[in-house]
Design an enzyme around this catalytic site. Sequence first.
Site, PDB file in Angstrom:
ATOM      1  N   ASN A   7       0.971  -1.271  -0.108  1.00 15.99           N
ATOM      2  CA  ASN A   7      -0.096  -0.019   0.074  1.00 15.99           C
ATOM      3  C   ASN A   7       0.972   1.145  -0.170  1.00 15.99           C
ATOM      4  O   ASN A   7       1.425   1.535   0.839  1.00 15.99           O
ATOM      5  CB  ASN A   7      -0.996  -0.013   1.323  1.00 15.99           C
ATOM      6  CG  ASN A   7      -2.116   1.168   1.420  1.00 15.99           C
ATOM      7  OD1 ASN A   7      -1.933   1.906   0.444  1.00 15.99           O
ATOM      8  ND2 ASN A   7      -2.974   0.948   2.334  1.00 15.99           N
ATOM      9  N   ARG A  90      -2.480  -2.073  -3.519  1.00 19.72           N
ATOM     10  CA  ARG A  90      -3.665  -1.365  -3.553  1.00 19.72           C
ATOM     11  C   ARG A  90      -3.519  -0.080  -4.137  1.00 19.72           C
ATOM     12  O   ARG A  90      -2.482   0.885  -4.345  1.00 19.72           O
ATOM     13  CB  ARG A  90      -3.944  -0.724  -1.917  1.00 19.72           C
ATOM     14  CG  ARG A  90      -5.198   0.031  -1.570  1.00 19.72           C
ATOM     15  CD  ARG A  90      -5.204   0.471  -0.305  1.00 19.72           C
ATOM     16  NE  ARG A  90      -6.469   1.120  -0.123  1.00 19.72           N
ATOM     17  CZ  ARG A  90      -6.855   1.664   1.061  1.00 19.72           C
ATOM     18  NH1 ARG A  90      -6.180   1.439   2.089  1.00 19.72           N
ATOM     19  NH2 ARG A  90      -8.096   2.121   1.142  1.00 19.72           N
ATOM     20  N   HIS A 180     -13.243   2.643  -0.689  1.00 19.68           N
ATOM     21  CA  HIS A 180     -13.394   1.411   0.429  1.00 19.68           C
ATOM     22  C   HIS A 180     -13.962   0.337  -0.130  1.00 19.68           C
ATOM     23  O   HIS A 180     -14.526  -0.434   0.614  1.00 19.68           O
ATOM     24  CB  HIS A 180     -14.110   2.107   1.552  1.00 19.68           C
ATOM     25  CG  HIS A 180     -13.566   3.306   2.409  1.00 19.68           C
ATOM     26  ND1 HIS A 180     -14.488   4.159   2.894  1.00 19.68           N
ATOM     27  CD2 HIS A 180     -12.105   3.408   2.821  1.00 19.68           C
ATOM     28  CE1 HIS A 180     -13.833   5.040   3.668  1.00 19.68           C
ATOM     29  NE2 HIS A 180     -12.271   4.400   3.602  1.00 19.68           N
ATOM     30  N   ARG A 241     -12.961  15.617   7.152  1.00 22.02           N
ATOM     31  CA  ARG A 241     -13.424  16.093   5.903  1.00 22.02           C
ATOM     32  C   ARG A 241     -14.913  16.364   6.191  1.00 22.02           C
ATOM     33  O   ARG A 241     -15.698  15.818   6.992  1.00 22.02           O
ATOM     34  CB  ARG A 241     -13.254  14.901   5.054  1.00 22.02           C
ATOM     35  CG  ARG A 241     -12.051  14.856   4.366  1.00 22.02           C
ATOM     36  CD  ARG A 241     -12.118  13.152   3.675  1.00 22.02           C
ATOM     37  NE  ARG A 241     -11.156  12.493   4.157  1.00 22.02           N
ATOM     38  CZ  ARG A 241     -10.834  11.042   3.757  1.00 22.02           C
ATOM     39  NH1 ARG A 241     -11.831  10.678   2.757  1.00 22.02           N
ATOM     40  NH2 ARG A 241     -10.057  10.355   4.240  1.00 22.02           N
ATOM     41  N   GLU A 384      -8.416  -5.356   4.624  1.00 24.39           N
ATOM     42  CA  GLU A 384      -8.287  -5.377   3.318  1.00 24.39           C
ATOM     43  C   GLU A 384      -7.031  -5.974   2.376  1.00 24.39           C
ATOM     44  O   GLU A 384      -7.045  -6.190   1.559  1.00 24.39           O
ATOM     45  CB  GLU A 384      -8.209  -3.440   3.021  1.00 24.39           C
ATOM     46  CG  GLU A 384      -9.607  -2.836   3.138  1.00 24.39           C
ATOM     47  CD  GLU A 384      -9.602  -1.431   3.559  1.00 24.39           C
ATOM     48  OE1 GLU A 384      -9.059  -1.229   4.598  1.00 24.39           O
ATOM     49  OE2 GLU A 384      -9.689  -0.580   2.761  1.00 24.39           O
TER      50      GLU A 384
END
Length: 397
Positions: A7, A90, A180, A241, A384
């Site tokens: 990743n 990823r 996601h 955010r 993940e």
Amino acid sequence: MKVLVINSGSSSLKYQLYDMSQEKVLAKGLCERIGIDGVLKHKAGDKEQYVVNHTMKDHNDAIKLVMDILVSKEHGVIDSVSEIEACGHRVAHGGEYFTQSAIIDDKCLEAITDCIALAPLHNPAAVMGIKACQNVMGKDVKQVAVFDTAFHQTMPEKAFFYPVPYEMYEKYKVRKYGFHGTSHRFVAQRAAAMLGKPLEELKLITCHLGNGSSIAAVDGGRCVDTTMGFTPLDGLIMGTRTGSLDPAIVTFIMEKEGYSPKEMNDFVNKRSGLLGISQLSSDLREVEEAANQGNHKAQIALDILCYQIKRYIGSYIAAMGGVDGIVFTAGIGENSATVRAKSLEGLEKLGIAIDPEKNQVRGKEVNITREGFPVQVMIIPTNEEWVIAKDTVNLVG
Ligand code: ADP
């Protein structure tokens, strides 16, 4: 088969080495401050973490260092780099090119590069990570890309189009993509396994709640809607955010505060959300603690989050014409009993209620449905990296 999962960030690179014959993580770690100076944090099995400063001028250096440590006498877990048969990466954005994971060839890399326009902060890092692995490990080691967006490509047009002039889609590919996806796919599959039913027969709502948060409506194993949009800024309130806003607020604040587009981008991505409202922290633990002590702004931040989760769940029940299961995952979803309880409070008439005692768990795969209620509520820790390793084996093996 041993698979390395990568990743890659702009100045960091996380890795996990899996032995897929035993479905076990042999070692994992993180290269940080790439291009600045360089720190490697490495953990092999149950051994203590090993931390070393080591100059890494680019991602090539980082991968070389990872290879060295994986075969080292003291901290290694394999005898030779040649034991690694494949690499899974990823990749944040696959645009409309990828509906599932893919073996990386020149065409695939070109498409990932093409998506840099859509994910200017994330895709360049993925490209650097992929090229570094190709350079250091050689062409014989197969590379696989696993996309955050791919799972959401099944959304219908009515869910993914924004009501801006059609040519914005044609010219710039402005549409909802969702993110996601790897996590939503994984927990949906786990939920079906927990319920002992085929995924194809289930209507699920998966809530991935972390620093970045998104919810997905998964009907028969296919994503039909999700809260994140063109970018990961849309949807729920997050750590820093905004989530969805009246778009007029953006231009209004820009004019009032004299912000440039870049400053406004920072404002909505880094200074808003739980942090902006609570004026305290983007970390939900601190927000919860302050709210418990009577801090009003922290309470508002927590209330917004839970209210929005509830609203999206309601809208997805409507979108799918029902729901069989609701899943909570990621940092907040797996750990915060408060968020789970408050988000589902008062939904008894929809067949949804959680058992307050069963809800007092952290990070465990468990069904927390209250006795007698039909909608199954589950906590499922996401993984993940495991999905990336599994997809890699499926494509390469
Ligand atoms: P990322 O999106 O960066 O992967 P994570 O999935 O790790 O984020 O989630 C981070 C969030 O999870 C933070 O807001 C953190 O406060 C929250 N979190 C972690 N542990 C707990 C806990 N015990 N109670 C409440 N929130 C928690």
